[in-house]
Design an enzyme around this catalytic site. Sequence first.
Site, PDB file in Angstrom:
ATOM      1  N   GLY A 131      66.203  29.788  34.957  1.00 35.84           N
ATOM      2  CA  GLY A 131      66.925  31.043  35.131  1.00 35.84           C
ATOM      3  C   GLY A 131      66.797  31.827  33.828  1.00 35.84           C
ATOM      4  CG  ASP A 166      62.727  35.516  36.534  1.00 34.01           C
ATOM      5  OD1 ASP A 166      63.132  34.498  35.973  1.00 34.01           O
ATOM      6  OD2 ASP A 166      62.896  35.725  37.755  1.00 34.01           O
TER       7      ASP A 166
HETATM    8  O1  MRU Z   1      61.720  29.653  37.867  1.00 39.13           O
HETATM    9  P1  MRU Z   1      63.179  29.861  37.634  1.00 39.13           P
HETATM   10  O2  MRU Z   1      64.065  29.027  38.480  1.00 39.13           O
HETATM   11  O3  MRU Z   1      63.539  29.817  36.170  1.00 39.13           O
HETATM   12  O4  MRU Z   1      63.323  31.326  38.150  1.00 39.13           O
HETATM   13  C1  MRU Z   1      64.149  32.226  37.633  1.00 39.13           C
HETATM   14  C2  MRU Z   1      65.189  32.525  38.586  1.00 39.13           C
HETATM   15  O5  MRU Z   1      66.155  31.820  38.624  1.00 39.13           O
HETATM   16  C3  MRU Z   1      65.081  33.645  39.508  1.00 39.13           C
HETATM   17  O6  MRU Z   1      63.885  34.295  39.586  1.00 39.13           O
HETATM   18  C4  MRU Z   1      66.276  34.522  39.322  1.00 39.13           C
HETATM   19  O7  MRU Z   1      66.383  35.351  40.385  1.00 39.13           O
HETATM   20  C5  MRU Z   1      66.260  35.312  38.039  1.00 39.13           C
HETATM   21  S1  MRU Z   1      67.061  34.471  36.749  1.00 39.13           S
HETATM   22  C6  MRU Z   1      68.763  34.794  37.036  1.00 39.13           C
END
Ligand code: MRU
Length: 360
Positions: A54, A241
């Site tokens: 995240g 992200d």
């Molecule tokens: O690959 P991850 O689990 O680190 O992905 C990021 C996310 O959790 C999501 O894309 C999210 O919507 C954005 S981070 C709050």
Amino acid sequence: MLIDGVATRTVRADPAAGLIEVLDQTALPHQVRWVVVDTLAAAAHAITTMQVRGAPLIGATAAYGMAVAAGRDASDAGLHAAAATLAATRPTAVNLSWALHRMLGRLLAEPLPDRAIWAWREADAIAEHDVAASTAIGAHGEPLLRRLRPPAGRPASVLTHCNAGWLATVDRGTALAPVYAATDAGLELHVWVSETRPRNQGLLTAWELDQQGVPCTVIADNACGELIRSGQVDAVLVGADRIAANGDVANKIGTYLKALACVDAGIPCYVLAPASTIDIGSLTGAAIPIEERDGDELRVVHGLDAAGEASSVRQLAAEVPVYNPAFDVTPARLITAIVTEHGVAPATTDGVSRLMRGPA
Ligand code: MRU
């Protein structure tokens, strides 16, 4: 937020011991397990293997990784090397480089003997900043949920993708922050949770919503379009992200399809993220690096076996070609509005610049 009724954050710092503990998200939803991070290598490992994940939490963990590293080598060269190691862990979430720049800027300005102490203070400040940003996102987003008008006979129902709840942050979450703000204030809500293959972050979302007592239902990713088309979803809430200067948004793979369905169905698609997710250096989404992950994430499925033990099942032979992009880019034109700690604005160049700066 709560685990078994106890208020908990995703990261716990112990500056005196020179370490942090992180909630291991590779063990959830089956087991609550904490991992000790007491070296730079352990911090990088936690991010790379998605023990922490995240965008906001990746940034906060990287900041603490710098503090851990500064306890061993706080020289200019040592700090730059630590930042380079952490920056190489994952490419898409810009909160990572945001936090590392902030740590470097703060520490390099201090005399060498003071840097280790300042590193813990600055990492704590970044973590607190994240909690405050999530809380403010919740406050700005809550009225958007109160405005939803579900058909008679059911509560407002929102759909979320991946995990942009408190597990993706230090506390409170991004896309789910308004859900928590609204339900804390007594609004009845239901959340559709898309499974989010291949890493299944939706299962984390269902676990954390259940821990807070928010009703939710898990659906296969492929069910989202039909639910939206048939009027069972009043709004889509997702995190981000990286947000480009023009309002294009990189988020977990599958977000784009949901945004397309929202436009067809005439329901809002909101993106909620802290301002540290905005990258004005990326003029459009085309400039955002998209992480490609190991094909075994599709070939091998993880869960519990009949005895309740952690287990893996290979569903595809190792030689079957797999393409596994972790994120997609949703064009700004498909996004109803972006919410940061500074407010709500359209996904436009002007809107993004206001959301980054905050009030004048
Ligand atoms: O690959 P991850 O689990 O680190 O992905 C990021 C996310 O959790 C999501 O894309 C999210 O919507 C954005 S981070 C709050």
